[in-house]
Design a protein around this motif. Structure first.
Motif: not given
Length: 433
Positions: A306-307, A318, A351, A302-303, A309-310
């Protein structure tokens, strides 16, 4: 004095407005059955006590279920045969305009994923074609079913086959508990924090067993079969995977909210709270308690997802990952993360799509699910119809499940979702071919 008069006038206006709303709802509660038949593709007048009207249609639904089993066992053979059977049976239609728009969006999504797969592979060859098929099969099913119309007896036949399949799955799991091995001779797995064995059911995977039980559970709700509801819950509870418990938790929370017609904004607030609580709980277990290796791996994925994408949210790459991309060096401390964005399983449908293909594909998936949910959520449907409420609940549960689940078992539940929430009821159309 003037302010008091104004307050009284405003209260009077509010009371009149509420009375008008009540009259509106009351009047539509009296005329809904005929109105809904003309407007909505889902059958909103399901009568579980009504017998089978057309045996051929009922048998057709059972055969669809048999083909679906073939799809699960052998996708490359089962999907073409299933589609061909539906086509030859003359169950295709020209759908309504909103469905045509969704069909165009789905076709565009499949095209984009195909291009991304080709660019991340060694060109277009047989192996790449298989990857494209595997990654778009659920979208292909949903796209095709937009052009399908079924009768009530078609649906009954399919749902009753789902009950039969569930009973077989339950018997497989009971056998596993009695003898310690599956009927196939496999030894079931149990992690140290699991409440129960991860029984695999008829298709040799816990997720398939859970989703078969979930489908049977909603058929039980739809037809008001208490014994089926009870057995489905039991089969989910004896499976050690947390996914089943999570689905039951969602049902327990959202069933009363939908049944008692809670406003949309409150449903959304509760949804955000539920997703946040689940993510937070998994994070806590992974970081505070030792031995939760699966949760630690899930958190790392998950981390990393998300990383990815962000890190560059405003770059085109992206939003749509045309070309191959690899994780930056500062993510290498996650030992189980795949090197390529394209290959990563982020332990979440939405995700994973955002990481593999870009945020555009993820938003399209969420938007399509929201379209069908919103269609069922319309005020006309939400007032009285029991089967509409059950369909709405199922649509909501499937949407939330996408935050935490990935691909295993998705074909079965996607097709069931199409029959339950998407396909047009042919008794309400004059243009069935």
């Amino acid at each position: 004095m003037k302010s008091a008069v104004k307050k009284n006038e405003s209260k009077k206006a509010k009371n009149e407005a509420s009375m008008e709303d009540f009259k509106f709802e009351y009047e539509y509660e009296k005329i809904i059955p005929d109105l809904l038949k003309k407007i909505y593709p889902m059958n909103m007048c399901w009568n579980p006590s009504q017998g089978i009207q057309n045996k051929k249609d009922y048998l057709f639904g059972i055969i669809i279920g048999l083909f679906l089993c073939l799809v699960i066992i052998r996708q490359a053979v089962g999907i073409p045969l299933l589609f061909l059977f539906i086509l030859l049976a003359g169950r295709t239609i020209k759908p309504i305009k909103s469905y045509l728009l969704i069909a165009l969006i789905m076709a565009f999504k499949i095209l984009l994923i195909s291009i991304i797969v080709i660019n991340n592979s060694n060109g277009l060859d047989l192996a790449t074609g298989k990857i494209i098929y595997q990654r778009t099969v659920n979208d292909i099913i949903l796209l095709f079913m937009l052009f399908v119309a079924l009768t009530v007896d078609n649906k009954k036949g399919f749902f009753h086959f789902c009950i039969f399949l569930f009973i077989l799955d339950l018997l497989f799991n009971v056998y596993t508990y009695i003898y310690g091995v599956t009927p196939y001779g496999d030894i079931p797995n149990k992690r140290f924090y699991d409440i129960a064995l991860r029984v695999e059911g008829i298709f040799r995977h816990p997720f398939y067993s859970i989703l078969i039980s979930v489908a049977a559970l909603f058929v039980g709700f739809l037809e008001r079969r208490k014994w089926l509801i009870l057995l489905a819950i039991i089969n989910i509870l004896i499976n050690g995977s947390e996914r089943g418990y999570l689905i039951l938790f969602f049902i327990a929370i959202f069933f009363p909210l939908i049944h008692f017609k809670v406003k949309e904004k409150y449903l959304n607030i509760v949804s955000v709270m539920m997703v946040t609580i689940i993510f937070g709980s998994v994070y806590y277990l992974a970081n505070k308690l030792t031995g939760f290796m699966a949760h630690q791996d899930r958190i790392s994925r998950w981390a990393a997802g998300f990383y990815s994408i962000l890190i560059n949210p405003f770059q085109i790459s992206s939003w749509i990952r045309w070309m191959p991309q690899e994780f930056p060096e500062n993510l290498k401390f996650y030992p189980t993360i795949e090197q390529s964005y394209f290959q990563m399983n982020a332990e979440s449908l939405y995700l994973s799509q955002a990481v593999n293909y870009g945020m555009l594909i993820c938003l399209v998936t969420i938007g399509v699910y929201y379209f069908f949910y919103n269609r069922l959520r319309s005020k006309f449907i939400f007032l009285i119809s029991w089967d509409a409420q059950i369909a709405l609940l199922f649509s909501y549960i499937i949407f939330l499940d996408g935050f935490f689940a990935y691909s295993m078992g998705a074909i079965y539940i996607t097709f069931f979702y199409c029959i339950f929430c998407v396909v047009t009821d042919s008794s309400k159309l004059s243009d069935v071919k």
